[in-house]
Design a protein around this motif. Sequence first.
Motif, PDB file in Angstrom:
ATOM      1  N   PRO A  56       2.670 -48.883 -23.261  1.00  0.00           N
ATOM      2  CA  PRO A  56       2.182 -49.223 -24.612  1.00  0.00           C
ATOM      3  C   PRO A  56       2.432 -50.675 -25.014  1.00  0.00           C
ATOM      4  O   PRO A  56       1.552 -51.325 -25.579  1.00  0.00           O
ATOM      5  CB  PRO A  56       2.976 -48.264 -25.518  1.00  0.00           C
ATOM      6  CG  PRO A  56       3.481 -47.176 -24.659  1.00  0.00           C
ATOM      7  CD  PRO A  56       3.493 -47.659 -23.250  1.00  0.00           C
ATOM      8  N   PHE A  57       3.627 -51.200 -24.706  1.00  0.00           N
ATOM      9  CA  PHE A  57       3.980 -52.557 -25.156  1.00  0.00           C
ATOM     10  C   PHE A  57       3.268 -53.656 -24.372  1.00  0.00           C
ATOM     11  O   PHE A  57       3.359 -54.832 -24.711  1.00  0.00           O
ATOM     12  CB  PHE A  57       5.490 -52.768 -25.116  1.00  0.00           C
ATOM     13  CG  PHE A  57       6.179 -51.993 -24.029  1.00  0.00           C
ATOM     14  CD1 PHE A  57       6.784 -50.778 -24.333  1.00  0.00           C
ATOM     15  CD2 PHE A  57       6.184 -52.442 -22.723  1.00  0.00           C
ATOM     16  CE1 PHE A  57       7.418 -50.040 -23.332  1.00  0.00           C
ATOM     17  CE2 PHE A  57       6.821 -51.716 -21.728  1.00  0.00           C
ATOM     18  CZ  PHE A  57       7.439 -50.506 -22.026  1.00  0.00           C
ATOM     19  N   HIS A  58       2.551 -53.283 -23.291  1.00  0.00           N
ATOM     20  CA  HIS A  58       1.730 -54.264 -22.566  1.00  0.00           C
ATOM     21  C   HIS A  58       0.234 -54.064 -22.827  1.00  0.00           C
ATOM     22  O   HIS A  58      -0.595 -54.865 -22.380  1.00  0.00           O
ATOM     23  CB  HIS A  58       1.971 -54.160 -21.061  1.00  0.00           C
ATOM     24  CG  HIS A  58       3.389 -54.385 -20.643  1.00  0.00           C
ATOM     25  ND1 HIS A  58       4.190 -55.359 -21.195  1.00  0.00           N
ATOM     26  CD2 HIS A  58       4.161 -53.764 -19.713  1.00  0.00           C
ATOM     27  CE1 HIS A  58       5.395 -55.319 -20.619  1.00  0.00           C
ATOM     28  NE2 HIS A  58       5.404 -54.361 -19.736  1.00  0.00           N
ATOM     29  N   LEU A  59      -0.110 -52.974 -23.519  1.00  0.00           N
ATOM     30  CA  LEU A  59      -1.520 -52.566 -23.641  1.00  0.00           C
ATOM     31  C   LEU A  59      -2.042 -52.607 -25.068  1.00  0.00           C
ATOM     32  O   LEU A  59      -3.236 -52.813 -25.280  1.00  0.00           O
ATOM     33  CB  LEU A  59      -1.679 -51.120 -23.161  1.00  0.00           C
ATOM     34  CG  LEU A  59      -1.718 -50.853 -21.665  1.00  0.00           C
ATOM     35  CD1 LEU A  59      -1.661 -49.349 -21.441  1.00  0.00           C
ATOM     36  CD2 LEU A  59      -2.955 -51.456 -21.021  1.00  0.00           C
ATOM     37  N   ASP A  60      -1.153 -52.364 -26.023  1.00  0.00           N
ATOM     38  CA  ASP A  60      -1.614 -52.023 -27.367  1.00  0.00           C
ATOM     39  C   ASP A  60      -1.039 -53.000 -28.394  1.00  0.00           C
ATOM     40  O   ASP A  60       0.178 -53.100 -28.559  1.00  0.00           O
ATOM     41  CB  ASP A  60      -1.150 -50.588 -27.687  1.00  0.00           C
ATOM     42  CG  ASP A  60      -1.726 -50.074 -28.995  1.00  0.00           C
ATOM     43  OD1 ASP A  60      -2.323 -50.874 -29.748  1.00  0.00           O
ATOM     44  OD2 ASP A  60      -1.560 -48.867 -29.262  1.00  0.00           O
ATOM     45  N   THR A  61      -1.930 -53.722 -29.078  1.00  0.00           N
ATOM     46  CA  THR A  61      -1.470 -54.707 -30.065  1.00  0.00           C
ATOM     47  C   THR A  61      -0.745 -54.053 -31.232  1.00  0.00           C
ATOM     48  O   THR A  61      -0.004 -54.710 -31.946  1.00  0.00           O
ATOM     49  CB  THR A  61      -2.660 -55.503 -30.650  1.00  0.00           C
ATOM     50  OG1 THR A  61      -3.620 -54.565 -31.152  1.00  0.00           O
ATOM     51  CG2 THR A  61      -3.295 -56.372 -29.592  1.00  0.00           C
ATOM     52  N   ARG A  62      -0.937 -52.740 -31.410  1.00  0.00           N
ATOM     53  CA  ARG A  62      -0.274 -52.047 -32.530  1.00  0.00           C
ATOM     54  C   ARG A  62       1.086 -51.488 -32.125  1.00  0.00           C
ATOM     55  O   ARG A  62       1.790 -50.897 -32.943  1.00  0.00           O
ATOM     56  CB  ARG A  62      -1.161 -50.922 -33.037  1.00  0.00           C
ATOM     57  CG  ARG A  62      -2.500 -51.410 -33.619  1.00  0.00           C
ATOM     58  CD  ARG A  62      -3.487 -50.270 -33.659  1.00  0.00           C
ATOM     59  NE  ARG A  62      -3.644 -49.686 -32.326  1.00  0.00           N
ATOM     60  CZ  ARG A  62      -4.305 -48.572 -32.053  1.00  0.00           C
ATOM     61  NH1 ARG A  62      -4.849 -47.883 -33.019  1.00  0.00           N
ATOM     62  NH2 ARG A  62      -4.395 -48.129 -30.805  1.00  0.00           N
TER      63      ARG A  62
ATOM     64  N   GLU B 252       6.770 -50.586 -32.243  1.00  0.00           N
ATOM     65  CA  GLU B 252       7.985 -49.769 -32.313  1.00  0.00           C
ATOM     66  C   GLU B 252       8.621 -49.669 -30.923  1.00  0.00           C
ATOM     67  O   GLU B 252       8.710 -48.594 -30.345  1.00  0.00           O
ATOM     68  CB  GLU B 252       7.646 -48.366 -32.825  1.00  0.00           C
ATOM     69  CG  GLU B 252       7.069 -48.340 -34.217  1.00  0.00           C
ATOM     70  CD  GLU B 252       8.150 -48.535 -35.275  1.00  0.00           C
ATOM     71  OE1 GLU B 252       9.221 -47.932 -35.122  1.00  0.00           O
ATOM     72  OE2 GLU B 252       7.909 -49.287 -36.225  1.00  0.00           O
ATOM     73  N   ASN B 253       9.050 -50.773 -30.381  1.00  0.00           N
ATOM     74  CA  ASN B 253       9.671 -50.748 -29.053  1.00  0.00           C
ATOM     75  C   ASN B 253      10.606 -51.944 -28.907  1.00  0.00           C
ATOM     76  O   ASN B 253      10.678 -52.808 -29.783  1.00  0.00           O
ATOM     77  CB  ASN B 253       8.595 -50.749 -27.961  1.00  0.00           C
ATOM     78  CG  ASN B 253       7.702 -51.982 -28.048  1.00  0.00           C
ATOM     79  OD1 ASN B 253       8.173 -53.103 -27.827  1.00  0.00           O
ATOM     80  ND2 ASN B 253       6.439 -51.796 -28.387  1.00  0.00           N
ATOM     81  N   LEU B 254      11.293 -51.984 -27.768  1.00  0.00           N
ATOM     82  CA  LEU B 254      12.308 -53.014 -27.555  1.00  0.00           C
ATOM     83  C   LEU B 254      11.720 -54.422 -27.490  1.00  0.00           C
ATOM     84  O   LEU B 254      12.419 -55.401 -27.700  1.00  0.00           O
ATOM     85  CB  LEU B 254      13.074 -52.736 -26.253  1.00  0.00           C
ATOM     86  CG  LEU B 254      14.022 -51.542 -26.263  1.00  0.00           C
ATOM     87  CD1 LEU B 254      14.698 -51.406 -24.911  1.00  0.00           C
ATOM     88  CD2 LEU B 254      15.072 -51.709 -27.361  1.00  0.00           C
ATOM     89  N   LEU B 255      10.426 -54.528 -27.176  1.00  0.00           N
ATOM     90  CA  LEU B 255       9.820 -55.850 -27.044  1.00  0.00           C
ATOM     91  C   LEU B 255       9.246 -56.355 -28.361  1.00  0.00           C
ATOM     92  O   LEU B 255       8.826 -57.505 -28.461  1.00  0.00           O
ATOM     93  CB  LEU B 255       8.749 -55.833 -25.947  1.00  0.00           C
ATOM     94  CG  LEU B 255       9.283 -55.485 -24.549  1.00  0.00           C
ATOM     95  CD1 LEU B 255       8.140 -55.325 -23.556  1.00  0.00           C
ATOM     96  CD2 LEU B 255      10.254 -56.557 -24.054  1.00  0.00           C
ATOM     97  N   GLY B 256       9.211 -55.488 -29.362  1.00  0.00           N
ATOM     98  CA  GLY B 256       8.812 -55.929 -30.694  1.00  0.00           C
ATOM     99  C   GLY B 256       7.368 -56.358 -30.815  1.00  0.00           C
ATOM    100  O   GLY B 256       7.042 -57.203 -31.652  1.00  0.00           O
ATOM    101  N   GLY B 257       6.487 -55.790 -30.002  1.00  0.00           N
ATOM    102  CA  GLY B 257       5.078 -56.136 -30.090  1.00  0.00           C
ATOM    103  C   GLY B 257       4.480 -56.332 -28.714  1.00  0.00           C
ATOM    104  O   GLY B 257       5.183 -56.250 -27.702  1.00  0.00           O
ATOM    105  N   LEU B 258       3.175 -56.588 -28.669  1.00  0.00           N
ATOM    106  CA  LEU B 258       2.485 -56.752 -27.386  1.00  0.00           C
ATOM    107  C   LEU B 258       3.084 -57.919 -26.602  1.00  0.00           C
ATOM    108  O   LEU B 258       3.258 -59.022 -27.142  1.00  0.00           O
ATOM    109  CB  LEU B 258       0.990 -57.024 -27.620  1.00  0.00           C
ATOM    110  CG  LEU B 258       0.125 -57.056 -26.360  1.00  0.00           C
ATOM    111  CD1 LEU B 258      -0.052 -55.644 -25.791  1.00  0.00           C
ATOM    112  CD2 LEU B 258      -1.237 -57.686 -26.636  1.00  0.00           C
ATOM    113  N   SER B 259       3.420 -57.660 -25.341  1.00  0.00           N
ATOM    114  CA  SER B 259       3.958 -58.728 -24.495  1.00  0.00           C
ATOM    115  C   SER B 259       3.513 -58.489 -23.066  1.00  0.00           C
ATOM    116  O   SER B 259       3.152 -57.380 -22.684  1.00  0.00           O
ATOM    117  CB  SER B 259       5.482 -58.751 -24.592  1.00  0.00           C
ATOM    118  OG  SER B 259       5.994 -57.523 -24.143  1.00  0.00           O
TER     119      SER B 259
END
Lengths: 171, 171
Positions: free
Chosen positions: B37-43, B46-53
């Motif tokens: 999710p944190f590499h795929l979804d701009t929304r 709610e994760n450790l990376l704090g947004g798309l990265s």
Amino acid sequence: MRRAYEDFPVGRRLVSGSQTISEEEMIEFARRYDPQPFHLDTRATENLLGGLSASGWQTAAISMRLFIDTMQVEGGIIGRAIDELRWPAPVRPGDSLRVEIEILEARLSQSKRGYGLIRYRSLTKNQDDKVVQSFVALAILPVADSSSEAEEHSRGGKDSLTSRRGLPRAT
Amino acid sequence: MRRAYEDFPVGRRLVSGSQTISEEEMIEFARRYDPQPFHLDTRATENLLGGLSASGWQTAAISMRLFIDTMQVEGGIIGRAIDELRWPAPVRPGDSLRVEIEILEARLSQSKRGYGLIRYRSLTKNQDDKVVQSFVALAILPVADSSSEAEEHSRGGKDSLTSRRGLPRAT
């Protein structure tokens, strides 16, 4: 089935499905990220790799995909540190790769409530069982049940885990 | 200008040009190699990376391209070993990355005549000079002049180079 920290105790082993790498995919990746003769040109045989072979970073990327599909972690798993990354044998067009994972250490995160840390060895092998990539990683992933986390914390059992091989004690 | 082993003495530093990573490229890579999710979804905030990265492996691949374009090694350069690979800060859409290289050790190969080995530190930084990736690597590359190699061999000066940090003494 979706998994969490609790599903990966020390000693657990997982084997991925396999993925075949085509010459086209190899050259496409190399053009973009690693444009060197031995990754681009089927006629480039006068080199240390003895013919067209995949960029090590492509082997790493394909291995990541196989890892993600195998681990099936609810909420995702994030790599904190990679050590001892090696590519002991070349990956050729048409090779079929699979990943073997072994959990080496597991503990709850002290600073990120609701997360656990696992250290694991990752081996990528080809269709002849030859290792084409190996590394040791530290990764963080969610716990399934925060009540079991509280219990574990109260026992204090995981705090003494030491980090061998120079990996940072991510907390 | 095309370079060889002799162009990378201990202590030499090189800085690459910069490359901007787009949200589109980030999601395309993630779909193929790291579908989380944190590499795929701009929304996905709610994760450790704090947004798309970006996937760390994409940062590694982009860094390889910047490295290759900067080193300009005639005949190519092949990584033998990577250690201490870390991603200390997330890479966001629109970030502009550059690579800084420092040569830590250099010696001629004892087993592959016509080749030298270099150990180097690679830092990838964003437009705010923040380190988003770091590692230490051992790589092999051709020498320019095999007569200077013969001379160096006769002196024996490079044989005593030790391999710190657990890198194998590739020969």
